[in-house]
Design a protein around this motif. Sequence first.
Motif, PDB file in Angstrom:
ATOM      1  N   GLU A   1       0.801  -1.066  -0.081  1.00 47.97           N
ATOM      2  CA  GLU A   1      -0.196  -0.008  -0.006  1.00 47.97           C
ATOM      3  C   GLU A   1       0.951   1.183   0.001  1.00 47.97           C
ATOM      4  O   GLU A   1       0.422   2.352  -0.622  1.00 47.97           O
ATOM      5  CB  GLU A   1      -1.083   0.131   1.219  1.00 47.97           C
ATOM      6  N   ALA A   2       1.985   1.066   0.548  1.00 49.09           N
ATOM      7  CA  ALA A   2       2.813   2.495   0.746  1.00 49.09           C
ATOM      8  C   ALA A   2       3.639   2.564  -0.657  1.00 49.09           C
ATOM      9  O   ALA A   2       3.655   3.575  -0.842  1.00 49.09           O
ATOM     10  CB  ALA A   2       3.926   2.188   1.801  1.00 49.09           C
ATOM     11  N   ALA A   3       3.929   1.650  -1.134  1.00 49.57           N
ATOM     12  CA  ALA A   3       4.630   1.432  -2.435  1.00 49.57           C
ATOM     13  C   ALA A   3       3.774   1.982  -3.522  1.00 49.57           C
ATOM     14  O   ALA A   3       3.938   2.969  -4.286  1.00 49.57           O
ATOM     15  CB  ALA A   3       5.266  -0.054  -2.958  1.00 49.57           C
ATOM     16  N   VAL A   4       2.373   1.664  -3.532  1.00 53.40           N
ATOM     17  CA  VAL A   4       1.681   2.172  -4.779  1.00 53.40           C
ATOM     18  C   VAL A   4       1.413   3.615  -4.383  1.00 53.40           C
ATOM     19  O   VAL A   4       1.364   4.418  -5.456  1.00 53.40           O
ATOM     20  CB  VAL A   4       0.235   1.164  -4.581  1.00 53.40           C
ATOM     21  N   GLY A   5       1.207   3.769  -2.997  1.00 56.50           N
ATOM     22  CA  GLY A   5       0.964   5.340  -2.629  1.00 56.50           C
ATOM     23  C   GLY A   5       1.900   6.038  -3.039  1.00 56.50           C
ATOM     24  O   GLY A   5       1.723   7.377  -3.395  1.00 56.50           O
ATOM     25  N   ASN A   6       3.254   5.751  -2.766  1.00 60.66           N
ATOM     26  CA  ASN A   6       4.614   6.468  -3.278  1.00 60.66           C
ATOM     27  C   ASN A   6       4.438   6.910  -4.621  1.00 60.66           C
ATOM     28  O   ASN A   6       4.809   7.920  -5.092  1.00 60.66           O
ATOM     29  CB  ASN A   6       5.715   5.962  -2.581  1.00 60.66           C
ATOM     30  N   ALA A   7       4.328   6.020  -5.529  1.00 55.92           N
ATOM     31  CA  ALA A   7       4.347   5.849  -6.929  1.00 55.92           C
ATOM     32  C   ALA A   7       3.385   6.852  -7.473  1.00 55.92           C
ATOM     33  O   ALA A   7       3.198   7.614  -8.269  1.00 55.92           O
ATOM     34  CB  ALA A   7       4.249   4.734  -7.761  1.00 55.92           C
ATOM     35  N   LYS A   8       2.044   6.683  -6.890  1.00 60.79           N
ATOM     36  CA  LYS A   8       0.652   7.413  -7.353  1.00 60.79           C
ATOM     37  C   LYS A   8       0.951   8.935  -7.041  1.00 60.79           C
ATOM     38  O   LYS A   8       0.602   9.851  -7.645  1.00 60.79           O
ATOM     39  CB  LYS A   8      -0.494   6.950  -6.562  1.00 60.79           C
ATOM     40  N   LYS A   9       1.611   9.314  -5.925  1.00 55.47           N
ATOM     41  CA  LYS A   9       2.089  10.626  -5.522  1.00 55.47           C
ATOM     42  C   LYS A   9       3.027  11.208  -6.510  1.00 55.47           C
ATOM     43  O   LYS A   9       2.929  12.352  -6.827  1.00 55.47           O
ATOM     44  CB  LYS A   9       2.541  10.761  -3.887  1.00 55.47           C
ATOM     45  N   ALA A  10       3.872  10.414  -6.962  1.00 54.16           N
ATOM     46  CA  ALA A  10       4.689  10.903  -7.785  1.00 54.16           C
ATOM     47  C   ALA A  10       4.177  11.240  -9.083  1.00 54.16           C
ATOM     48  O   ALA A  10       4.403  12.097  -9.849  1.00 54.16           O
ATOM     49  CB  ALA A  10       6.079   9.653  -8.282  1.00 54.16           C
TER      50      ALA A  10
END
Length: 292
Positions: A85-94
Motif C-alpha cells: 500500500e505504501a509502495a503504490v501510494g508513493n508511486a501514485k504521489k509521484a
Amino acid sequence: MNILEKVRQGFVYFDGGMGTLLQEKGLRAGEIPEYWNVTHPEIIQEIHEMYLQAGADIVTTCTFGANPLKLKEAGSEISLRQIIEAAVGNAKKAVETAGKGYVALDIGPSGKLMKPLGDLEFEEAVSAFGEAVRIGAAAGADLIAIETMADTYELKAAVLAAKENCDLPVFATVTFDRQSRMLTGADPEAAVALLEGLRVDALGVNCGLGPSMMKSIVEELTKYSSLPVIVNPNAGLPQIVDGRTTFAVTPEEFAREMQELAEAGARILGGCCGTAPEHIRCMTERLKKMEA
C-alpha cells in the motif's frame, strides 16, 4: 487513456533501476529495499519523480521482493499490506506531482525454487503472488508488471495469480542467459507461446544482459509474438570495482543500443539493473526523434 491504449499509439517507456539509486541514498548491504516504502517514502517518491521527469511513462513500485514467502523468511516486522500500500501510494504521489504516468505493481520471483527443482508447490506460489496482486490492485495500481522470471512454472503461477485476482493489464518479462535460454530451458519462442496462451497484454525480456546482448532475443520475440514486446536491459553486465557493483554502459551508449532494439520491433522500452534516470532520458529523447 489506459496503458493499453497508449501502447497502441507508439513507444511506451518504463523507468530504470531502483536498487543502485537506493544504495546511493544510504541503503545498506542486506537491508530490504521494500521497507523503504514505509520508512523513507519521500526518497522512493523522489526516485519515481526523477524517472517521470526523464521521460518514463510507467513507474514500477518498489515491491520486487514483496511477497509473503520472502517476508516470512526475513522475519519482517512490516506487513506485506503495509509495504505494498505504501509502495503504490508513493508511486501514485509521484504521478500526481508529475501530472502524467502509470503505476505498475512490480512482481518479482518468489525467491524459492518450484517443485521438482525445489520445494515450492505451484498452488502455494499462486496464493503468494495472488495476495500481493489483490493488495496492489486495491491500492490503485494501473497494471501488473511481472518481471525477472527464469522458471516457466513460476511464471505461469504469477500470471495466473494476476489474472485471477484483478482485472488490470498484465505485462510479463522473463530473463534469458547468453544462450537465449531461461533457467528451466525455455527459448524465446517457447516463452512467447506460454505467455500468449496465458493471455498477457505484453511480453518481453528484462535483466540478466545488457541491451547489445538482447538484440537476437528481441528479434526472436518479435518474430513469434502478436503482442507488444517489452525490453528492459541492464546497463551492461555487472562488474565489481573497489568492492562495489558497477555497470559500464553509459546513458549515451544505452540510448543508441535501445534504438537498435526499437528498430528490431520492441515497443515498450526501459531499463533494469544499473540504469538511472539519465539512461532513460537519453533513450526517450533519442527514440522520440526516431518516431518523429
